[in-house]
Enzyme design. Structure first.
Site, PDB file in Angstrom:
ATOM      1  N   MET A  59      23.669  30.920  72.210  1.00  0.00           N
ATOM      2  CA  MET A  59      23.669  32.183  72.971  1.00  0.00           C
ATOM      3  C   MET A  59      25.088  32.646  73.296  1.00  0.00           C
ATOM      4  SD  MET A  59      20.388  31.801  75.450  1.00  0.00           S
ATOM      5  CE  MET A  59      20.746  30.080  75.745  1.00  0.00           C
ATOM      6  N   GLY A 115      27.529  31.482  69.158  1.00  0.00           N
ATOM      7  CA  GLY A 115      28.221  31.765  67.910  1.00  0.00           C
ATOM      8  C   GLY A 115      29.728  31.689  68.111  1.00  0.00           C
ATOM      9  N   HIS A 124      19.576  37.135  61.825  1.00  0.00           N
ATOM     10  CA  HIS A 124      19.716  38.269  62.753  1.00  0.00           C
ATOM     11  C   HIS A 124      20.545  39.442  62.237  1.00  0.00           C
ATOM     12  CE1 HIS A 124      19.067  35.090  66.171  1.00  0.00           C
ATOM     13  NE2 HIS A 124      18.045  35.169  65.336  1.00  0.00           N
ATOM     14  N   HIS A 148      25.262  30.251  60.838  1.00  0.00           N
ATOM     15  CA  HIS A 148      24.471  31.393  61.333  1.00  0.00           C
ATOM     16  C   HIS A 148      24.124  32.307  60.157  1.00  0.00           C
ATOM     17  CE1 HIS A 148      22.814  34.490  63.696  1.00  0.00           C
ATOM     18  NE2 HIS A 148      23.705  34.567  64.679  1.00  0.00           N
ATOM     19  N   GLY A 149      22.900  32.143  59.666  1.00  0.00           N
ATOM     20  CA  GLY A 149      22.453  32.978  58.555  1.00  0.00           C
ATOM     21  C   GLY A 149      21.361  33.947  58.977  1.00  0.00           C
ATOM     22  N   TYR A 205      23.485  39.390  60.648  1.00  0.00           N
ATOM     23  CA  TYR A 205      24.941  39.224  60.559  1.00  0.00           C
ATOM     24  C   TYR A 205      25.312  38.944  59.087  1.00  0.00           C
ATOM     25  CZ  TYR A 205      25.033  39.336  65.631  1.00  0.00           C
ATOM     26  OH  TYR A 205      24.910  39.736  66.924  1.00  0.00           O
TER      27      TYR A 205
HETATM   28  C1  FNR Z   1      21.023  35.131  71.787  1.00  0.00           C
HETATM   29  N1  FNR Z   1      20.647  34.681  70.522  1.00  0.00           N
HETATM   30  C2  FNR Z   1      21.626  34.285  69.626  1.00  0.00           C
HETATM   31  N2  FNR Z   1      21.275  33.770  68.424  1.00  0.00           N
HETATM   32  C3  FNR Z   1      22.205  33.279  67.577  1.00  0.00           C
HETATM   33  O1  FNR Z   1      21.842  32.795  66.503  1.00  0.00           O
HETATM   34  N3  FNR Z   1      23.526  33.305  67.924  1.00  0.00           N
HETATM   35  C4  FNR Z   1      23.977  33.826  69.085  1.00  0.00           C
HETATM   36  O2  FNR Z   1      25.187  33.800  69.360  1.00  0.00           O
HETATM   37  C5  FNR Z   1      22.996  34.380  69.965  1.00  0.00           C
HETATM   38  N4  FNR Z   1      23.344  34.970  71.150  1.00  0.00           N
HETATM   39  C6  FNR Z   1      22.393  35.284  72.096  1.00  0.00           C
HETATM   40  C7  FNR Z   1      22.782  35.707  73.368  1.00  0.00           C
HETATM   41  C8  FNR Z   1      21.808  35.966  74.328  1.00  0.00           C
HETATM   42  C9  FNR Z   1      22.235  36.417  75.678  1.00  0.00           C
HETATM   43  C10 FNR Z   1      20.439  35.796  74.032  1.00  0.00           C
HETATM   44  C11 FNR Z   1      19.370  36.013  75.077  1.00  0.00           C
HETATM   45  C12 FNR Z   1      20.062  35.397  72.771  1.00  0.00           C
HETATM   46  C13 FNR Z   1      19.219  34.411  70.230  1.00  0.00           C
HETATM   47  C14 FNR Z   1      18.821  33.059  70.813  1.00  0.00           C
HETATM   48  O3  FNR Z   1      19.450  31.985  70.151  1.00  0.00           O
HETATM   49  C15 FNR Z   1      17.302  32.826  70.750  1.00  0.00           C
HETATM   50  O4  FNR Z   1      16.888  32.805  69.406  1.00  0.00           O
HETATM   51  C16 FNR Z   1      16.518  33.901  71.506  1.00  0.00           C
HETATM   52  O5  FNR Z   1      17.062  34.099  72.796  1.00  0.00           O
HETATM   53  C17 FNR Z   1      15.054  33.497  71.646  1.00  0.00           C
HETATM   54  O6  FNR Z   1      14.936  32.321  72.396  1.00  0.00           O
HETATM   55  P1  FNR Z   1      14.438  32.374  73.934  1.00  0.00           P
HETATM   56  O7  FNR Z   1      15.537  32.988  74.750  1.00  0.00           O
HETATM   57  O8  FNR Z   1      13.214  33.227  73.925  1.00  0.00           O
HETATM   58  O9  FNR Z   1      14.174  30.949  74.277  1.00  0.00           O
END
Ligand code: FNR
Length: 369
Positions: free
Chosen positions: A27, A60, A173, A170-171, A175
């Site tokens: 996150m 990330g 979302h 990180h593959g 990016y």
């Molecule tokens: C994320 N997520 C995310 N995913 C990822 O692959 N790299 C990242 O840097 C981030 N950054 C990020 C920031 C914030 C504030 C949130 C809330 C989410 C997605 C995260 O890893 C996760 O997949 C989702 O939040 C879903 O899981 P939860 O929160 O429902 O348990």
């Protein structure tokens, strides 16, 4: 024995042995001034390790390429100061009995010029697009591609040298790597474009380069998703057969564990089966998989006895999760927002203390805990 015990027994994933099945989802927090993880970042991860998480996947952290960073104050994964900061994070997590992997990141065309470091460098992507049909950045040349592959490999080697327990690429979302996977943003006519097999070439080369950099025994996790931040309904694969054809080469290139990013873990991936994306991935590849998506958000964990409030109707009870773990549908359960709200989420759930869990609120991201 409590009903959640199955989450909290040690687990052996071959190259990666963990004290339990709980992973912290990556996150982004944008709390690393100068792109260096400081002592507050060390404390943040230490608290989650002390709180019982088995595997922390960091926010990330961008590789050494001028277009890799997309947001201010995100930690870098290169340079003496940033790597020294990460080493302190690693040591703190290990001292608390946890394991940790950095999430290696390149944002691709999501980047806008001006974000530091990188200055005026435009977003880079396969066809200059962050979203279908709109060119806002630079279409990568072969030289750009080679540079980014080398940057991932260097980061992988550094991760191992510093003492991380694995890396996550990180593959997902939408990016950079996913911009290659996705036909909406990859319209190349060279060997990196075409069908999904060709659009995977970039990822395969990154995985092989990382594998060569870390050797055979160091775990490589790949995070991937069907959904894109640009389009939640986007899909790379419409059938299990297509998913198998997509994943098999990635596994052969060196992925040990697949982190299958979904927004709700209980949603079936394809018609005719309850399996979610992590379930299908494990079944089709034989590799361990990580599920994620709304685990432990407070409402999920309210008792399934009619006392839960209305939010429980659109989430899922912990029993749904436990049943899937018992069926070996996936190996690890990644928790995101619930771990922002509750640094000791794992310990609290292990102790059955559901009542004291806090609900996630956006503002919590700004609290430096
Ligand atoms: C994320 N997520 C995310 N995913 C990822 O692959 N790299 C990242 O840097 C981030 N950054 C990020 C920031 C914030 C504030 C949130 C809330 C989410 C997605 C995260 O890893 C996760 O997949 C989702 O939040 C879903 O899981 P939860 O929160 O429902 O348990």
């Amino acid at each position: 024995m409590s009903r959640t015990d199955i989450l909290f027994r040690p687990v052996d994933l071959g190259k990666l042995k963990l004290r339990n099945r709980i992973a912290m989802a990556p996150m982004t927090r944008t709390f690393s001034p100068g792109n260096v993880p400081n002592s507050k970042v060390v404390d943040y991860y230490r608290r989650r390790a002390e709180g019982g998480v088995g595997l922390i996947i960091t926010e990330g952290t961008f590789v050494d390429h001028p277009a890799a960073s997309g947001y201010p104050n995100v930690p870098a994964f290169y340079g003496k100061d940033a790597l020294a900061g990460w080493k302190r994070v690693v040591d703190a997590v290990h001292a608390a009995g946890g394991k940790i992997a950095p999430q290696l990141w390149h944002v691709g065309a999501i980047r806008r010029p001006g974000v530091m470091p990188g200055g005026d460098t435009p977003g880079h992507s396969p066809s200059g697009m962050a979203r279908p049909g709109k060119v806002t950045g630079h279409a990568m040349t072969q030289e750009d591609i080679d540079d980014v592959i080398a940057a991932f490999a260097k980061a992988a080697a550094d991760a191992k040298r510093i003492g991380f327990d694995a890396i996550e690429i990180h593959g997902a979302h939408g990016y950079l790597i996913d911009q290659f996977f996705w036909d909406g943003t990859n319209q190349r006519e060279d060997a990196y474009g075409g069908d999904l097999a060709a659009r995977s070439k970039f990822a395969l080369e990154i995985i092989r380069a990382c594998r060569a950099a870390v050797g055979p025994d160091f775990p490589i996790i790949l995070r991937y998703s069907q959904w894109k931040q640009q389009d939640y309904s986007a899909r790379l694969c419409e059938t299990p057969q297509a998913l198998a054809e997509f994943l098999q080469p990635l596994a052969e290139a060196g992925v040990d564990i697949f982190h299958c990013s979904t927004r709700r873990f209980w949603e079936p991936e394809f018609e005719g089966s309850d399996l979610n994306l992590a379930g299908w991935t494990r079944k089709l590849t034989g590799k361990p998989s990580i599920t994620v998506g709304s685990v432990g958000l407070n409402a999920d964990f309210l008792p399934d006895d009619g006392t839960a409030d209305f939010r429980a109707a659109e989430t899922a009870s912990i029993d749904t999760l436990l049943e899937r773990v018992e069926r070996n549908e996936f190996d690890l359960v990644a928790v995101g927002r619930a771990l922002i709200a509750n640094p000791d989420w794992a310990n609290q759930v292990a102790a059955g203390q559901f009542d004291s869990l806090h609900a996630y609120e956006k503002d919590m991201l700004h609290q430096l805990v």
